[in-house]
Structures are given as structure tokens and as C-alpha cells.
Design a protein around this motif. Structure first.
Motif, PDB file in Angstrom:
ATOM      1  N   ILE A  50       1.017  -1.271   0.215  1.00  0.00           N
ATOM      2  CA  ILE A  50       0.002  -0.113   0.094  1.00  0.00           C
ATOM      3  C   ILE A  50       0.841   1.134  -0.060  1.00  0.00           C
ATOM      4  N   ASP A  51       1.866   1.353   0.856  1.00  0.00           N
ATOM      5  CA  ASP A  51       2.812   2.345   0.835  1.00  0.00           C
ATOM      6  C   ASP A  51       3.432   2.767  -0.603  1.00  0.00           C
ATOM      7  N   ARG A  52       3.721   1.503  -0.992  1.00  0.00           N
ATOM      8  CA  ARG A  52       4.610   1.512  -2.435  1.00  0.00           C
ATOM      9  C   ARG A  52       3.370   2.226  -3.597  1.00  0.00           C
ATOM     10  N   GLU A  53       2.411   1.744  -3.480  1.00  0.00           N
ATOM     11  CA  GLU A  53       1.280   2.277  -4.393  1.00  0.00           C
ATOM     12  C   GLU A  53       1.047   3.689  -4.268  1.00  0.00           C
ATOM     13  N   ILE A  54       0.988   3.927  -2.851  1.00  0.00           N
ATOM     14  CA  ILE A  54       0.861   5.492  -2.532  1.00  0.00           C
ATOM     15  C   ILE A  54       1.814   6.231  -2.983  1.00  0.00           C
ATOM     16  N   LYS A  55       3.149   5.962  -2.998  1.00  0.00           N
ATOM     17  CA  LYS A  55       4.299   6.749  -3.363  1.00  0.00           C
ATOM     18  C   LYS A  55       4.301   6.797  -4.775  1.00  0.00           C
ATOM     19  N   ALA A  56       4.007   5.515  -5.457  1.00  0.00           N
ATOM     20  CA  ALA A  56       3.968   5.815  -7.085  1.00  0.00           C
ATOM     21  C   ALA A  56       2.958   6.469  -7.537  1.00  0.00           C
ATOM     22  N   GLU A  57       1.984   6.763  -6.853  1.00  0.00           N
ATOM     23  CA  GLU A  57       0.802   7.677  -7.355  1.00  0.00           C
ATOM     24  C   GLU A  57       1.224   9.078  -7.120  1.00  0.00           C
ATOM     25  N   GLU A  58       1.823   9.384  -5.815  1.00  0.00           N
ATOM     26  CA  GLU A  58       2.414  10.855  -5.782  1.00  0.00           C
ATOM     27  C   GLU A  58       3.233  11.239  -6.847  1.00  0.00           C
ATOM     28  N   LEU A  59       4.324  10.180  -7.347  1.00  0.00           N
ATOM     29  CA  LEU A  59       5.351  10.226  -8.391  1.00  0.00           C
ATOM     30  C   LEU A  59       4.568  10.687  -9.624  1.00  0.00           C
ATOM     31  N   LYS A  60       3.558   9.653 -10.108  1.00  0.00           N
ATOM     32  CA  LYS A  60       2.890  10.121 -11.194  1.00  0.00           C
ATOM     33  C   LYS A  60       2.225  11.481 -11.258  1.00  0.00           C
ATOM     34  N   GLN A  61       1.791  11.924  -9.936  1.00  0.00           N
ATOM     35  CA  GLN A  61       0.962  13.432  -9.936  1.00  0.00           C
ATOM     36  C   GLN A  61       2.235  14.433 -10.205  1.00  0.00           C
ATOM     37  N   ILE A  62       3.146  14.172  -9.431  1.00  0.00           N
ATOM     38  CA  ILE A  62       4.300  15.143  -9.677  1.00  0.00           C
ATOM     39  C   ILE A  62       4.841  15.327 -11.016  1.00  0.00           C
ATOM     40  N   MET A  63       5.036  14.203 -11.797  1.00  0.00           N
ATOM     41  CA  MET A  63       5.509  14.036 -13.215  1.00  0.00           C
ATOM     42  C   MET A  63       4.551  14.695 -13.994  1.00  0.00           C
ATOM     43  N   ALA A  64       3.066  14.624 -13.819  1.00  0.00           N
ATOM     44  CA  ALA A  64       2.115  15.045 -14.410  1.00  0.00           C
ATOM     45  C   ALA A  64       2.008  16.590 -14.501  1.00  0.00           C
ATOM     46  N   LYS A  65       2.228  17.039 -13.285  1.00  0.00           N
ATOM     47  CA  LYS A  65       2.288  18.738 -12.833  1.00  0.00           C
ATOM     48  C   LYS A  65       3.627  19.175 -13.572  1.00  0.00           C
ATOM     49  N   GLN A  66       4.727  18.672 -13.483  1.00  0.00           N
ATOM     50  CA  GLN A  66       5.971  19.041 -14.264  1.00  0.00           C
ATOM     51  C   GLN A  66       5.929  19.138 -15.662  1.00  0.00           C
ATOM     52  N   ALA A  67       5.112  18.134 -16.290  1.00  0.00           N
ATOM     53  CA  ALA A  67       5.000  18.028 -17.676  1.00  0.00           C
ATOM     54  C   ALA A  67       3.764  19.121 -18.252  1.00  0.00           C
ATOM     55  N   GLN A  68       3.094  19.740 -17.348  1.00  0.00           N
ATOM     56  CA  GLN A  68       2.027  20.822 -17.716  1.00  0.00           C
ATOM     57  C   GLN A  68       2.883  22.025 -17.534  1.00  0.00           C
ATOM     58  N   SER A  69       3.743  22.112 -16.519  1.00  0.00           N
ATOM     59  CA  SER A  69       4.538  23.495 -16.133  1.00  0.00           C
ATOM     60  C   SER A  69       5.469  23.533 -17.315  1.00  0.00           C
ATOM     61  N   SER A  70       5.848  24.992 -17.465  1.00  0.00           N
ATOM     62  CA  SER A  70       7.147  25.230 -18.473  1.00  0.00           C
ATOM     63  C   SER A  70       8.258  24.382 -18.306  1.00  0.00           C
ATOM     64  N   GLY A  71       8.850  24.118 -19.040  1.00  0.00           N
ATOM     65  CA  GLY A  71       9.830  23.024 -18.913  1.00  0.00           C
ATOM     66  C   GLY A  71      11.195  23.539 -18.765  1.00  0.00           C
ATOM     67  N   VAL A  72      12.010  22.847 -18.332  1.00  0.00           N
ATOM     68  CA  VAL A  72      13.547  23.447 -18.332  1.00  0.00           C
ATOM     69  C   VAL A  72      14.111  24.062 -19.659  1.00  0.00           C
ATOM     70  N   HIS A  73      13.762  23.212 -20.489  1.00  0.00           N
ATOM     71  CA  HIS A  73      14.221  23.525 -21.980  1.00  0.00           C
ATOM     72  C   HIS A  73      13.640  25.246 -22.255  1.00  0.00           C
ATOM     73  N   GLU A  74      12.531  25.242 -21.855  1.00  0.00           N
ATOM     74  CA  GLU A  74      12.047  26.793 -22.331  1.00  0.00           C
ATOM     75  C   GLU A  74      12.939  27.941 -21.572  1.00  0.00           C
ATOM     76  N   ILE A  75      13.268  27.422 -20.203  1.00  0.00           N
ATOM     77  CA  ILE A  75      13.792  28.576 -19.473  1.00  0.00           C
ATOM     78  C   ILE A  75      15.252  28.678 -19.863  1.00  0.00           C
ATOM     79  N   VAL A  76      15.913  27.496 -20.392  1.00  0.00           N
ATOM     80  CA  VAL A  76      16.990  27.534 -20.994  1.00  0.00           C
ATOM     81  C   VAL A  76      17.296  28.363 -22.330  1.00  0.00           C
ATOM     82  N   GLU A  77      16.403  27.994 -23.115  1.00  0.00           N
ATOM     83  CA  GLU A  77      16.062  28.924 -24.227  1.00  0.00           C
ATOM     84  C   GLU A  77      15.966  30.299 -24.078  1.00  0.00           C
ATOM     85  N   GLN A  78      15.145  30.799 -23.037  1.00  0.00           N
ATOM     86  CA  GLN A  78      14.927  32.087 -22.812  1.00  0.00           C
ATOM     87  C   GLN A  78      16.143  32.767 -22.320  1.00  0.00           C
ATOM     88  N   THR A  79      16.906  32.037 -21.300  1.00  0.00           N
ATOM     89  CA  THR A  79      18.201  32.634 -20.789  1.00  0.00           C
ATOM     90  C   THR A  79      19.302  32.772 -22.027  1.00  0.00           C
TER      91      THR A  79
END
Length: 117
Positions: A50-79
């Protein structure tokens, strides 16, 4: 979970001794201990899964949130664009490469006096 004290355990031991007798009590206690150990291991395995499943779900949510936000590539390009814009010479000034002379303090290549073999 349950609050079992010394006197409750003593009462259970006396009743078990009277019901099972002194010959079968050690074997019954050993069997009960094995079953309790197995039950604890099963509960711990379920809890770990159960703990593993909860951590995996949290990781999926974090990855989805990062995919939606502006990526590092955009920040590097702007700089990079900002740095390149600041490095361009001002209009009307003469770039150093077009002046035809070496910059001050630049040493000319040193020639060796030794003959080449």
C-alpha cells in the motif's frame, strides 16, 4: 488495538493448561506462535505494498504537474536568447574582428630554433 495486561495473559494460560493439559500445551503454543507470525508477515507485506502504491501515485502526480508546467528547456532557451541579445554589439560600433589587428596583449606564436627531425 487491544489492551491485554499481565493478568489477562495469566488467566488465558491457566485456562489453556486446564483445557489442553501439560502434554499438548507446548505444541499448541508453538502452533499458535507460528500462525501469529504468519499473520504479522502478511499484514506487513500488505502495508508495504500500500505504501509503494501511494508513493507511485504521488510520483505520477508530480510528473504530470511538471509536464504541464514550463519545462527546463524553455527556461534555458529564454536565458540563451537574453545572453545573446546582451552580447550583440551596439549599432554603429566596429566589431573587434573587423579591425584587422590583433588585440593588445596578444602574443605572437613563438618559433623554435631547433631543427625539425
Amino acid at each position: 488495538m487491544f489492551d491485554v495486561g499481565f493478568w489477562e495473559l495469566a488467566l488465558i494460560a491457566v485456562v489453556a493448561l486446564l483445557v489442553l493439559g501439560p502434554e499438548r500445551l507446548p505444541k499448541a503454543a508453538r502452533t499458535a506462535g507460528l500462525w501469529i507470525g504468519r499473520a504479522r508477515r502478511v499484514v506487513m507485506n500488505v502495508k508495504t505494498e500500500i505504501d509503494r502504491e501511494i508513493k507511485a501515485e504521488e510520483l505520477k502526480q508530480i510528473m504530470a504537474k511538471q509536464a504541464q508546467s514550463s519545462g527546463v528547456h524553455e527556461i534555458v532557451e529564454q536565458t540563451r536568447e537574453a545572453v545573446e541579445g546582451a552580447a550583440r554589439p551596439a549599432p554603429g560600433s566596429k566589431p573587434q574582428a573587423e579591425s584587422g589587428s590583433a588585440p593588445a596583449g596578444a602574443a605572437e606564436p613563438k618559433q623554435s630554433d631547433e631543427p625539425k627531425p
